[in-house]
Motif scaffolding. Structure first.
Motif, mmCIF file in Angstrom:
data_model
loop_
_atom_site.group_PDB
_atom_site.id
_atom_site.type_symbol
_atom_site.label_atom_id
_atom_site.label_comp_id
_atom_site.label_asym_id
_atom_site.label_seq_id
_atom_site.Cartn_x
_atom_site.Cartn_y
_atom_site.Cartn_z
ATOM 1 N N UNK A 64 0.987 -1.248 -0.228
ATOM 2 C CA UNK A 64 0.267 -0.119 -0.025
ATOM 3 C C UNK A 64 0.883 1.390 0.103
ATOM 4 N N UNK A 65 0.790 2.024 -1.096
ATOM 5 C CA UNK A 65 1.817 3.221 -1.388
ATOM 6 C C UNK A 65 0.594 4.493 -1.100
ATOM 7 N N UNK A 66 0.814 5.166 -0.210
ATOM 8 C CA UNK A 66 0.039 6.258 0.055
ATOM 9 C C UNK A 66 0.783 7.634 -0.164
ATOM 10 N N UNK A 67 1.898 7.585 -0.686
ATOM 11 C CA UNK A 67 2.719 8.725 -1.069
ATOM 12 C C UNK A 67 2.439 9.509 -2.158
ATOM 13 N N UNK A 68 1.653 9.007 -3.072
ATOM 14 C CA UNK A 68 1.660 9.583 -4.439
ATOM 15 C C UNK A 68 2.741 9.800 -5.290
ATOM 16 N N UNK A 69 3.924 9.234 -4.658
ATOM 17 C CA UNK A 69 5.261 9.268 -5.654
ATOM 18 C C UNK A 69 5.116 8.232 -6.806
ATOM 19 N N UNK A 70 4.774 7.260 -6.595
ATOM 20 C CA UNK A 70 4.370 6.304 -7.601
ATOM 21 C C UNK A 70 3.190 5.669 -7.721
ATOM 22 N N UNK A 71 2.645 4.867 -9.040
ATOM 23 C CA UNK A 71 1.605 4.142 -9.000
ATOM 24 C C UNK A 71 1.634 2.756 -8.460
ATOM 25 N N UNK A 72 0.496 2.189 -8.470
ATOM 26 C CA UNK A 72 0.326 1.058 -7.569
ATOM 27 C C UNK A 72 1.168 -0.145 -8.414
ATOM 28 N N UNK A 73 1.381 -0.080 -9.466
ATOM 29 C CA UNK A 73 1.984 -1.133 -10.397
ATOM 30 C C UNK A 73 3.379 -0.906 -10.483
ATOM 31 N N UNK A 74 4.047 0.231 -9.933
ATOM 32 C CA UNK A 74 5.363 0.391 -10.013
ATOM 33 C C UNK A 74 6.156 -0.620 -9.318
ATOM 34 N N UNK A 75 5.962 -1.382 -8.394
ATOM 35 C CA UNK A 75 6.493 -2.292 -7.451
ATOM 36 C C UNK A 75 6.337 -3.692 -8.122
ATOM 37 N N UNK A 76 5.377 -3.922 -8.931
ATOM 38 C CA UNK A 76 4.984 -5.476 -9.119
ATOM 39 C C UNK A 76 5.978 -6.138 -9.780
ATOM 40 N N UNK A 77 6.990 -5.577 -10.540
ATOM 41 C CA UNK A 77 7.986 -6.244 -11.212
ATOM 42 C C UNK A 77 9.129 -6.625 -10.086
ATOM 43 N N UNK A 78 9.138 -5.980 -9.088
ATOM 44 C CA UNK A 78 10.129 -6.369 -7.879
ATOM 45 C C UNK A 78 10.317 -7.694 -7.395
ATOM 46 N N UNK A 79 9.118 -8.572 -7.445
ATOM 47 C CA UNK A 79 8.878 -9.716 -6.749
ATOM 48 C C UNK A 79 8.707 -10.941 -7.794
#
Lengths: 449, 306
Positions: free
Chosen positions: A70-85
């Motif tokens: 859950x990223x509430x920072x508004x820096x990136x969107x929800x899919x930004x981290x999907x590739x990491x894992x």
């Protein structure tokens, strides 16, 4: 000072000692321990390494199967981290209200994680949450949070309009350290060179000296207290007795040491396919192991034949020096029960020699140059200090040769002294001799034996 | 061949362990070194064997300085010593090797001495599994294994049972028969009288009596008279000027000054119609000579101190 007949004493002592139950039991027991240790050492780094790789953040190395973020920072969107894992099921959200629900799910679930990115008064916080059943370890959770943190930092920079290569430069890992001005930083390899090599080389000789010194002293004391020496002295000279004994027990110690090395080597070779040796780990990309591997190569790759010869000479001269001392101690007692107390000064002297050799290497942040130099030249400590100094190139060849020459000359002079007093000490009965009395004996005339 | 000990002395600090000891073994036989405990016997033996440095004097064998290793001197030490955890056969072999014997000689000699000492059952036993007497036999075998010409036996019979004592005595007799030169230190005076031709009695590091044992005894004359008869001999003895030194139910002993006193006593007893059951006139025993000389030396020392 003839030593005729020393070979017969050597042969008898060697044969008797090697048949002793204590030798057979200790050799077997220590060999088993060494084999077990080597197996563990060979396999453990592999196991540790696999844990390290998990924490290293590669996408496929995490053991959990589901990641909530859950990223509430508004820096990136929800899919930004999907590739990491990678293949791990990824559920991303920017909605803070979902944190409570995901928290319950993860707490009661298994093999899953929740990572939250929140902002409060301009500061950001990344929090990793793991299940209550500990199916995800602390290290793994930290590693996952670190992976997200690195991506988050890159995301922040991207939001500022930086190009990927600039971001890569800006987010490159930075390590910190401190040294005394003018000195080199202590790297893993230097740690190995400065501490491990002196420790191993000096400990090997120390253990040989302490254990076999005791055997030499016991053997000589037994001959004296049982009066066998009186029979021996009608057939051979006292110096031949001590030379025969010291060389037999010295050879026995080397033989036992070689057995241990062989057992260790065989254990390592046999278990290599099942574990991961240092070299294999280094090749597999483990940075720490690579440094240790480099250091080992630096030590053993630079050994010249002359260095090997010098190290052998140092070991032999050092062993002889202490063995003669132990023989003298054994000869100075008239009752076997006095031997242990008589051996105390011997133990203290050898421990002092070891500390003097090892202490300067250990105290890398203190000004120990004088002690280090002293340890190379003083025969009490030089057998412990010189092998590592040669292996790690701390001394140039000229200095090394001088130190070795000092050790050999002092050992030879000590042998002459021992020869002068030994025949007197060995037939002395009554109270235990003092050091002053022993020195006094060296001034007296010798019998023609 | 001869062994000459010439004026050897040894001091430990202010203590004189041995002062000017000299003696000579001109012919094969047994030479006795006697003395009280601490008299200097072991010091003398250790000097002869080259274990101790002497302060002065010389030990010559056939006119040259004795090299005990070269001459393979056989030595049975007073304090016995063997490797406690080592097989007897290995120890004897080792001692033989140290004597420079060849393998074939060693096998032969070891077998011979195991047989001779009746130790065959103990070949593979460790020394600490043997009785004291058997250990002593092994040590005597070790001393003799190289068939040395010169032998030093320090208390060879102490602690032995009569059977083993007889074995040792027969071996010593064999060595005498083989014309060996033997120095024996022993506190058992009858043993010395049995084997030794010449003696030295040491006291406080000094020789108080030396010479041929028979000559020494002769020099005393037959001064010991022992009489057993039916009647009371004491009044007749008093008439002859004799005081009894010992009265037992068996006999009465007298110390006579001259043989004429003994003859007078015999005549008077016969004249008194007494039946003489036993009449013995003999030289003093070595024991008596030893005690007399030690006492005399002690008294002289006391007087000197006063």
């Amino acid at each position: 000072m003839s030593v005729t007949g020393w070979q017969k004493i050597f042969k008898f002592t060697f044969t008797q000692q090697i048949k002793q139950k204590s030798f057979i039991i200790s050799t077997t027991l220590i060999s088993v321990l060494i084999a077990a240790m080597v197996v563990l050492i060979n396999i453990l780094p592999g196991l540790i390494s696999s844990g390290d790789e998990q924490g290293g953040g590669t996408a496929t190395s995490f053991s959990f199967t589901k990641m909530y973020l859950v990223d509430t920072s508004d820096i990136t969107d929800n899919t930004y981290y999907s590739e990491l894992f990678g293949d791990i099921e990824y559920i991303g959200s920017g909605d803070a209200s979902q944190i409570a629900g995901y928290t319950d799910t993860v707490r009661n679930g298994t093999k899953c994680m929740l990572i939250t990115i929140t902002e409060n008064d301009g500061t950001y916080k990344i929090l990793g949450m793991r299940p209550a059943d500990n199916s995800v370890s602390i290290d793994e959770a930290n590693a996952a949070a670190n992976t997200v943190s690195a991506a988050f930092s890159a995301g922040r920079l991207a939001k500022l309009g930086l190009q990927p290569d600039t971001i890569a430069t800006a987010t490159a890992p930075v390590t910190i350290g401190q040294v005394i001005a003018g000195e080199e930083e202590q790297t893993e390899s230097m740690f190995f060179l400065n501490m491990i090599v002196p420790m191993v080389t000096s400990m090997i000789l120390f253990i040989m000296i302490i254990s076999y010194g005791q055997i030499i002293a016991q053997s000589i004391a037994l001959e004296k207290t049982s009066k066998v020496i009186e029979l021996l002295l009608t057939s051979t000279k006292p110096l031949a007795v001590i030379i025969g004994k010291v060389s037999a027990i010295g050879l026995l110690s080397i033989l036992q040491f070689l057995i241990f090395i062989a057992v260790g080597g065989i254990s390592f070779a046999v278990t290599l396919p099942f574990g991961m040796g240092f070299g294999a780990l280094a090749q597999a990309g483990n940075a720490d192991m690579a440094q240790v591997n480099d250091a080992i190569n630096a030590v053993f790759g630079n050994i010249s034949p002359l260095s090997i010869v010098l190290i052998i000479v140092i070991f032999l001269a050092g062993f002889l020096f202490y063995a003669l001392l132990a023989g003298l101690v054994g000869a100075s007692v008239s009752r076997s029960e006095d031997l242990n107390s008589a051996m105390q000064p011997f133990a203290i002297i050898s421990v002092l020699g070891l500390y003097l050799a090892y202490f300067p290497s250990f105290m890398v942040e203190m000004d120990t140059d004088f002690l280090q130099t002293l340890s190379y030249y003083l025969p009490l400590s030089s057998p412990f200090a010189l092998p590592s100094a040669i292996l790690t190139n701390k001394l140039d060849m000229a200095q090394t040769l001088i130190c070795v020459a000092v050790l050999i000359i002092v050992t030879a002079l000590f042998a002459v002294f021992v020869a002068k007093v030994y025949h007197r000490i060995i037939v002395h009965t009554g109270s235990r001799l003092t050091i002053k009395q022993i020195f006094g004996m060296a001034k007296e005339t010798s019998p023609k034996i | 061949m001869s062994l000459t000990v010439n004026n050897i002395s040894k001091k430990y600090g202010d203590f004189t362990a041995l002062r000017g000891l000299s003696f000579e073994l001109k012919e094969p036989g047994v030479y006795a070194l006697l003395g009280t405990n601490g008299a200097g016997k072991s010091t003398a033996i250790r000097i002869i064997l080259g274990m101790l440095a002497k302060d002065s004097g010389e030990v010559l064998y056939n006119g040259a300085e004795l090299d005990p290793i070269k001459e393979k001197v056989g030595y049975l030490a007073e304090e016995r010593g063997l490797y406690p955890k080592c097989k007897i056969v290995d120890q004897l072999t080792y001692f033989a090797e140290l004597r420079g014997m060849k393998k074939t000689e060693i096998t032969k000699a070891v077998d011979y001495w195991f047989d001779r000492m009746e130790l065959n059952d103990y070949r593979d036993k460790r020394a600490n599994q043997l009785s004291k007497g058997n250990q002593q036999k092994v040590q005597l075998a070790a001393a003799l294994i190289a068939d040395p010409q010169l032998l030093i036996l320090d208390e060879p019979l102490s602690g032995l049972d009569p059977v083993n004592s007889d074995i040792f005595k027969s071996i010593i007799n064999e060595q005498i028969a083989k014309n060996k030169y033997i120095i024996m230190s022993c506190h058992q005076m009858p043993v010395i009288e049995e084997f030794c031709s010449d003696i030295t009695i040491l006291h406080h590091g000094e020789a108080v009596l030396q010479g041929d044992l028979n000559e020494i005894k002769k020099s005393y004359g037959r001064v010991n008279l022992a009489v057993k008869c039916d009647g009371d001999i004491l009044p007749i003895a008093a008439e002859c000027g004799l005081e009894p030194t010992e009265i037992t139910p068996e006999l009465v002993r007298f110390k006579i000054k001259e043989e004429e006193q003994a003859k007078q006593l015999l005549k008077k007893a016969a004249a008194a119609d007494m039946t003489i059951v036993r009449y013995e006139l003999r030289e003093p025993s070595l024991h008596e000579i030893f005690v007399e000389h030690i006492t005399r030396a002690d008294n002289a020392a006391k007087e000197a101190r006063l």
